[in-house]
Design an enzyme around this catalytic site. Structure first.
Site, mmCIF file in Angstrom:
data_model
loop_
_atom_site.group_PDB
_atom_site.id
_atom_site.type_symbol
_atom_site.label_atom_id
_atom_site.label_comp_id
_atom_site.label_asym_id
_atom_site.label_seq_id
_atom_site.Cartn_x
_atom_site.Cartn_y
_atom_site.Cartn_z
ATOM 1 N N HIS A 106 2.354 -12.635 -3.447
ATOM 2 C CA HIS A 106 0.999 -12.629 -2.878
ATOM 3 C C HIS A 106 0.835 -13.690 -1.790
ATOM 4 O O HIS A 106 -0.286 -14.027 -1.405
ATOM 5 C CB HIS A 106 -0.051 -12.840 -3.979
ATOM 6 C CG HIS A 106 -0.145 -11.690 -4.919
ATOM 7 N ND1 HIS A 106 -0.749 -11.788 -6.160
ATOM 8 C CD2 HIS A 106 0.313 -10.414 -4.842
ATOM 9 C CE1 HIS A 106 -0.665 -10.620 -6.782
ATOM 10 N NE2 HIS A 106 -0.041 -9.776 -6.013
ATOM 11 N N CYS A 114 -0.307 -15.183 12.076
ATOM 12 C CA CYS A 114 -1.129 -14.702 13.190
ATOM 13 C C CYS A 114 -1.467 -13.232 12.957
ATOM 14 O O CYS A 114 -0.553 -12.396 12.842
ATOM 15 C CB CYS A 114 -0.407 -14.850 14.528
ATOM 16 S SG CYS A 114 -1.357 -14.137 15.896
ATOM 17 N N GLY A 172 1.137 -16.128 -18.206
ATOM 18 C CA GLY A 172 -0.143 -16.515 -17.617
ATOM 19 C C GLY A 172 -0.731 -15.511 -16.653
ATOM 20 O O GLY A 172 -1.295 -15.879 -15.621
HETATM 21 N N1 APR Z 1 -1.959 -20.933 -20.551
HETATM 22 C C1 APR Z 1 -1.547 -19.616 -20.580
HETATM 23 N N2 APR Z 1 -2.297 -18.587 -20.101
HETATM 24 C C2 APR Z 1 -3.503 -18.895 -19.602
HETATM 25 C C3 APR Z 1 -4.011 -20.224 -19.562
HETATM 26 C C4 APR Z 1 -3.174 -21.272 -20.067
HETATM 27 N N3 APR Z 1 -3.560 -22.543 -20.062
HETATM 28 N N4 APR Z 1 -5.271 -20.196 -19.011
HETATM 29 C C5 APR Z 1 -5.531 -18.897 -18.737
HETATM 30 N N5 APR Z 1 -4.479 -18.114 -19.101
HETATM 31 C C6 APR Z 1 -4.345 -16.657 -18.959
HETATM 32 C C7 APR Z 1 -5.632 -15.895 -19.168
HETATM 33 O O1 APR Z 1 -5.799 -15.530 -20.518
HETATM 34 C C8 APR Z 1 -5.450 -14.671 -18.269
HETATM 35 O O2 APR Z 1 -4.874 -13.589 -19.001
HETATM 36 O O3 APR Z 1 -3.973 -16.411 -17.624
HETATM 37 C C9 APR Z 1 -4.456 -15.143 -17.208
HETATM 38 C C10 APR Z 1 -5.069 -15.312 -15.810
HETATM 39 O O4 APR Z 1 -5.468 -14.048 -15.362
HETATM 40 P P1 APR Z 1 -6.120 -13.864 -13.904
HETATM 41 O O5 APR Z 1 -7.162 -14.871 -13.701
HETATM 42 O O6 APR Z 1 -6.479 -12.422 -13.809
HETATM 43 O O7 APR Z 1 -4.936 -14.231 -12.913
HETATM 44 P P2 APR Z 1 -3.668 -13.345 -12.482
HETATM 45 O O8 APR Z 1 -3.229 -12.428 -13.562
HETATM 46 O O9 APR Z 1 -2.663 -14.273 -11.930
HETATM 47 O O10 APR Z 1 -4.295 -12.480 -11.273
HETATM 48 C C11 APR Z 1 -3.454 -11.603 -10.571
HETATM 49 O O11 APR Z 1 -5.192 -11.115 -8.998
HETATM 50 O O12 APR Z 1 -6.973 -11.998 -7.978
HETATM 51 C C12 APR Z 1 -5.718 -11.562 -7.769
HETATM 52 O O13 APR Z 1 -4.136 -12.159 -6.112
HETATM 53 C C13 APR Z 1 -4.801 -12.645 -7.227
HETATM 54 O O14 APR Z 1 -2.546 -13.191 -7.880
HETATM 55 C C14 APR Z 1 -3.813 -12.866 -8.375
HETATM 56 C C15 APR Z 1 -3.851 -11.547 -9.109
#
Ligand code: APR
Length: 230
Positions: A106, A114, A172
């Site tokens: 990402h 640019c 995560g």
């Molecule tokens: N340890 C382990 N897991 C964790 C912790 C922690 N301390 N804190 C939060 N989490 C978990 C949450 O339970 C959740 O399932 O991490 C996950 C985060 O999920 P999102 O916020 O949806 O993030 P992500 O999955 O990386 O999002 C994917 O979405 O918004 C777009 O481009 C952005 O790369 C991102 C993509």
């Protein structure tokens, strides 16, 4: 085991002080995706988008890797298998922790792009809409981040790694965003053992053969320790 492929998401950087997206109080509860994470939003209001990423870039430069990041760097350094990290994260905490094989699907906060000629360079601390491109001089600077509706980076390499994986782990990530959320199915189809490590079950938890729930700084070092013990 010859190849270990690890997908990481915002949850691995949460304990380094970088907010996740979909948790309570997460980034998407404070900002509209349409405004700050789409090409259309950038066309409508580039200043708003730059302010969003400038703030995240400043926070990311001040953040330190946590024990989950360092455990993965240790796994790469000590395990005989080839360890590849595919991250959805735009911070560079994996590299700061010492991981060498990291694919940012990402994009990266540390990169500038640019929008006119496609030239890439190291991002300044703060971007302004009228910053000129060092190559074509057009004031079309944007963060080198993949927005919704755009194709993620390194996809050919990623499919190759998923095809060869003996072990696939997701750490995560909520399993809400594709194509990353489907990687477990690809790896499983190719015979990999699949593991989810997350604070809580993700939206694709049923696709995994093994699961561990808890904070990344607690469960990831333990998981790596067990892998290294073999
Ligand atoms: N340890 C382990 N897991 C964790 C912790 C922690 N301390 N804190 C939060 N989490 C978990 C949450 O339970 C959740 O399932 O991490 C996950 C985060 O999920 P999102 O916020 O949806 O993030 P992500 O999955 O990386 O999002 C994917 O979405 O918004 C777009 O481009 C952005 O790369 C991102 C993509």
């Amino acid at each position: 085991m010859k190849k270990i492929v690890i997908l990481t998401g915002a949850g691995i950087s949460a304990e380094s002080g970088l907010g996740t997206f979909r948790d309570e109080g997460g980034l998407w509860s404070q900002h509209r995706i349409e405004d700050v994470a789409t090409p259309e939003g950038f066309t409508r209001n580039p200043l708003l988008v730059h302010e969003f990423y400038n703030a995240r870039r400043l926070q990311a430069t001040r953040a330190l890797p946590n024990s989950a990041h360092t455990a993965l760097a240790r796994l790469e350094a000590e395990h005989p298998a080839n360890v590849v990290i595919i991250t959805q994260n735009v911070d560079n905490l994996h590299e700061t922790a010492g991981s060498r094989t990291v694919l940012h699907m990402h994009g990266r906060l540390a990169g500038a792009l640019c929008a006119k000629c496609g030239h890439r360079w190291d991002a300044p601390d703060a971007m302004q809409p009228d910053d000129p491109c060092p190559s074509c001089t057009t004031p079309a600077i944007r963060p080198d981040i993949v927005w919704f509706g755009e194709i993620p980076y390194h996809m050919d390499e990623i499919w190759d790694h998923l095809r060869d994986a003996d072990l696939f782990a997701a750490i995560g990530t909520s399993g809400e965003v594709y194509p990353a959320a489907a990687f477990v199915q690809d790896a499983d189809r190719n015979g990999a053992h699949t593991v989810e490590l997350n604070l809580e079950p993700s939206s694709v938890v049923s696709d995994f053969s093994e699961t561990h729930f808890g904070k990344a700084t607690e469960i990831v070092p333990q998981w790596v320790e067990n892998l290294l013990k073999g």
